[in-house]
Design a protein around this motif. Sequence first.
Motif, PDB file in Angstrom:
ATOM      1  N   VAL A 177      33.166  72.325  18.860  1.00 24.80           N
ATOM      2  CA  VAL A 177      34.710  71.895  18.190  1.00 24.80           C
ATOM      3  C   VAL A 177      35.468  73.072  18.144  1.00 24.80           C
ATOM      4  O   VAL A 177      36.846  73.176  18.218  1.00 24.80           O
ATOM      5  N   MET A 178      34.980  73.983  17.794  1.00 26.18           N
ATOM      6  CA  MET A 178      35.803  75.456  17.370  1.00 26.18           C
ATOM      7  C   MET A 178      36.390  76.064  18.921  1.00 26.18           C
ATOM      8  O   MET A 178      37.461  76.353  19.000  1.00 26.18           O
ATOM      9  N   LYS A 179      35.663  75.699  19.869  1.00 29.20           N
ATOM     10  CA  LYS A 179      35.994  76.349  21.172  1.00 29.20           C
ATOM     11  C   LYS A 179      37.202  75.322  21.745  1.00 29.20           C
ATOM     12  O   LYS A 179      38.089  75.808  22.215  1.00 29.20           O
ATOM     13  N   GLN A 180      37.044  74.200  21.430  1.00 29.51           N
ATOM     14  CA  GLN A 180      37.850  72.990  21.869  1.00 29.51           C
ATOM     15  C   GLN A 180      39.164  73.273  21.234  1.00 29.51           C
ATOM     16  O   GLN A 180      40.493  73.211  21.807  1.00 29.51           O
ATOM     17  N   THR A 181      39.181  73.428  20.004  1.00 32.35           N
ATOM     18  CA  THR A 181      40.353  73.745  19.171  1.00 32.35           C
ATOM     19  C   THR A 181      40.994  74.915  19.687  1.00 32.35           C
ATOM     20  O   THR A 181      42.545  75.210  19.876  1.00 32.35           O
ATOM     21  N   PRO A 236      48.951  70.318  31.659  1.00 36.14           N
ATOM     22  CA  PRO A 236      47.850  69.888  31.891  1.00 36.14           C
ATOM     23  C   PRO A 236      47.104  68.926  30.779  1.00 36.14           C
ATOM     24  O   PRO A 236      47.292  69.115  29.796  1.00 36.14           O
ATOM     25  N   THR A 237      46.435  67.869  31.458  1.00 38.77           N
ATOM     26  CA  THR A 237      45.711  67.165  30.389  1.00 38.77           C
ATOM     27  C   THR A 237      43.951  67.674  30.302  1.00 38.77           C
ATOM     28  O   THR A 237      43.451  68.088  31.456  1.00 38.77           O
ATOM     29  N   VAL A 238      43.551  67.552  29.354  1.00 37.25           N
ATOM     30  CA  VAL A 238      42.334  67.901  29.035  1.00 37.25           C
ATOM     31  C   VAL A 238      41.231  66.906  28.674  1.00 37.25           C
ATOM     32  O   VAL A 238      41.823  65.839  27.929  1.00 37.25           O
ATOM     33  N   ASP A 252      43.867  67.447  13.923  1.00 38.10           N
ATOM     34  CA  ASP A 252      45.249  67.889  13.713  1.00 38.10           C
ATOM     35  C   ASP A 252      45.932  68.458  14.890  1.00 38.10           C
ATOM     36  O   ASP A 252      47.013  68.266  15.520  1.00 38.10           O
ATOM     37  N   ILE A 253      45.339  69.473  15.681  1.00 38.45           N
ATOM     38  CA  ILE A 253      45.820  70.307  16.724  1.00 38.45           C
ATOM     39  C   ILE A 253      45.837  69.453  18.206  1.00 38.45           C
ATOM     40  O   ILE A 253      46.862  69.392  18.915  1.00 38.45           O
ATOM     41  N   TYR A 254      44.897  68.409  18.178  1.00 38.08           N
ATOM     42  CA  TYR A 254      44.884  67.455  19.102  1.00 38.08           C
ATOM     43  C   TYR A 254      46.036  66.510  18.999  1.00 38.08           C
ATOM     44  O   TYR A 254      46.843  66.233  20.122  1.00 38.08           O
ATOM     45  N   GLN A 255      46.567  66.227  17.706  1.00 40.70           N
ATOM     46  CA  GLN A 255      47.626  65.139  17.648  1.00 40.70           C
ATOM     47  C   GLN A 255      48.962  66.080  18.233  1.00 40.70           C
ATOM     48  O   GLN A 255      49.756  65.393  18.751  1.00 40.70           O
ATOM     49  N   GLU A 256      49.059  67.184  17.621  1.00 43.62           N
ATOM     50  CA  GLU A 256      50.271  68.016  18.269  1.00 43.62           C
ATOM     51  C   GLU A 256      50.134  68.092  19.599  1.00 43.62           C
ATOM     52  O   GLU A 256      51.195  68.037  20.293  1.00 43.62           O
ATOM     53  N   TYR A 257      49.238  68.466  20.270  1.00 37.04           N
ATOM     54  CA  TYR A 257      48.998  68.548  21.564  1.00 37.04           C
ATOM     55  C   TYR A 257      49.466  67.186  22.296  1.00 37.04           C
ATOM     56  O   TYR A 257      50.262  67.180  23.255  1.00 37.04           O
TER      57      TYR A 257
END
Lengths: 350, 139
Positions: free
Chosen positions: A62-66, A93-95, A239-244
Motif C-alpha cells: 500500500v505504501m508503494k502504491q500510494t 494514465p490509468t493504473v 484519500d490519495i486515490y480519490q484525488e487521483y
Amino acid sequence: MKSIHWGSFKDESDTRKETDASEIVLPMSKMEKFQQIKLPYTITREKRVPMKNSLVTQTVEVMKQTEMIQTLIDTYSTKSGCNYILNPCQLMPTVHFPSSNVVDLTRAEKITRPLWYVSPGSSAFTRGDSKSFVKLSKPAVQQALRKAACGLLCMEGFSEINESALIMIVDGLDQFLRLQVEAMRSVVTEENEEVGTVPDVLTVEKMYLAIGRTTVCDLHNYYKKLMRKNRTEVGEFKDIYQEYDRLLQENQLSVQNMQKLGDSHEDDYMSFLDPQSHSSNGTTIDGSTIKIINFINGESVNGFKDILEGELLESNSTQDSTDQMNNQQFYQQEITSNGFVQTGQGNVSQ
Amino acid sequence: MGDNFGIHRGPVKKQAEGAEDRTQGQILSDFLMQLEDYTPTIPDAVTSYYLNSAGFEGADPRIVRLISIAAQKFVSDVANDALQHCKTRTNSAPSSGHGSSKNQNQKSSKDRKYTLTMEDLQPALNDYGITVRKAHYFV
C-alpha cells in the motif's frame, strides 16, 4: 574433491560407495515397497519455509502504491494547493492495482479489544500440542532473516539500504536471537530446577524481563501498533486515490470537450462560407466573428492585419453607421501617425 | 451494632495482590492463546533453529511464536531509532538554495527517501546492547 577415509581398505575392496548429501537412504523393507510403488515424482530433500506475513506485506504494498499515485498526480497536475490538470489535451494514465494483497486476518477484532474480552477457541495451537518444524541450515536461516529485516525496514519508512548495513542488521538480529535463548538457558540454570528441553511461558517471561525489563504482554501492544500503521497507510491510500480519480475524470472530460470543439458539423461548415447564415444553435455568425474564429484557428493569413485595420470594429449590426465611420477614422489617424500612408478613407497600406 | 454491620470482609491488601497475580497470569495465558492469529515475519522454523542451538526443543508453537514476535519487535525498534537518527542528520544538514516555505519543507520531507546506512544503524544497535564496530574497509 574425493574424501579419503582413514579406515578404508587400500586395495579398494570396500565396495560400499559413499552416499551423497542429496540421496535418500531407505531401509530395505521400505526400499522394496518404494520400488514397487514407483512414484511418478522423485522425493527430494527440498524444504519450503513459508514467510508469509500478510500484515507487513499489505502495508508495504500500500505504501508503494500510494507513492506511485502521488508521483502521477505531481506529474500531471500543478503543485499548488488545489490541483488542476496541467495539459487538458493529454490523457492521464490509468493504473490498476491487484486485489490479491488482502490481509487475511480472520479475527481482526482481537486486535482492537483488550485481551480479556475475547474468548479464544480450542485448537491444537491453543492447547500447546507439540509441532515439528523444518530443520534449516545456517545459510537458509540467514536468508530468511535478511528477507524479514528488509520487509520490516520498508514498513518503518526506509526505501533503500546499504549492503553493509543489511549485513549489520542481520547480524544484529542473529545476535539478539542468540541472546534470547542464552538468557533462557541462564534463567533455567539459576533456578536450579530440572527443566525439560521444552521451555514454558514463565521461563520466557523471566527471560524477557531480564533482557528488555518489560513484560511479554507488551508484544500485544506492539502488534496493535502494526495494525494501526496498516490502517493509517490504507486510509492515506484511499484519500490519495480519490484525488487521483477526481483528476482523472476531470482530465477525461476536458479531452472530450476538446474533441467536440474540433468536430465540424455540416451546418457550421456551410455557415463559414455565408457570413450572414445561422449556426446549428440558432445564433447568427457575422463576418467579424468568422474572422476571429479563422484567426484563432490559423486559417486566415491576414487575420491579424484585418484586426489592425479595424474591420472588426464594424461587426455589430445594431451600431450606428456614423459611429462606425468615426471610429474608423480615429483608428486610421493613429495608424498614420505611426508611419502608415493613408491611401483613402478606410484603406490603409504601408 | 458493629462497625461493618455484620458484613465480613477479608484483609483488602492480600486480596488485591492475589487478584493482580491472577490477572497478570490470566492476561499472559490469554495472550498465548491469541498468538495463533499473529503471524510473525520471522518464520517459526528459524526461531526453532535458535532454540535448538541452546539445547531447547521448539515443540510448543506458542513459545516459538512468542520469541519470533519479540525478535520482530527488536528489528522494528532498531529500525525506528535508526530512522530518527537519519532524519535528525538530514534535517541538521545545511539546506542549499533559496528559503523555502513551510509547505515545501513538509512536502519535501514526505517525498524524501531514506537510506539505512551504518552511521544510523550503529548508534541504534548500541542502544539495545549490541555493540557494533564498523570495519575500516566497509563503506
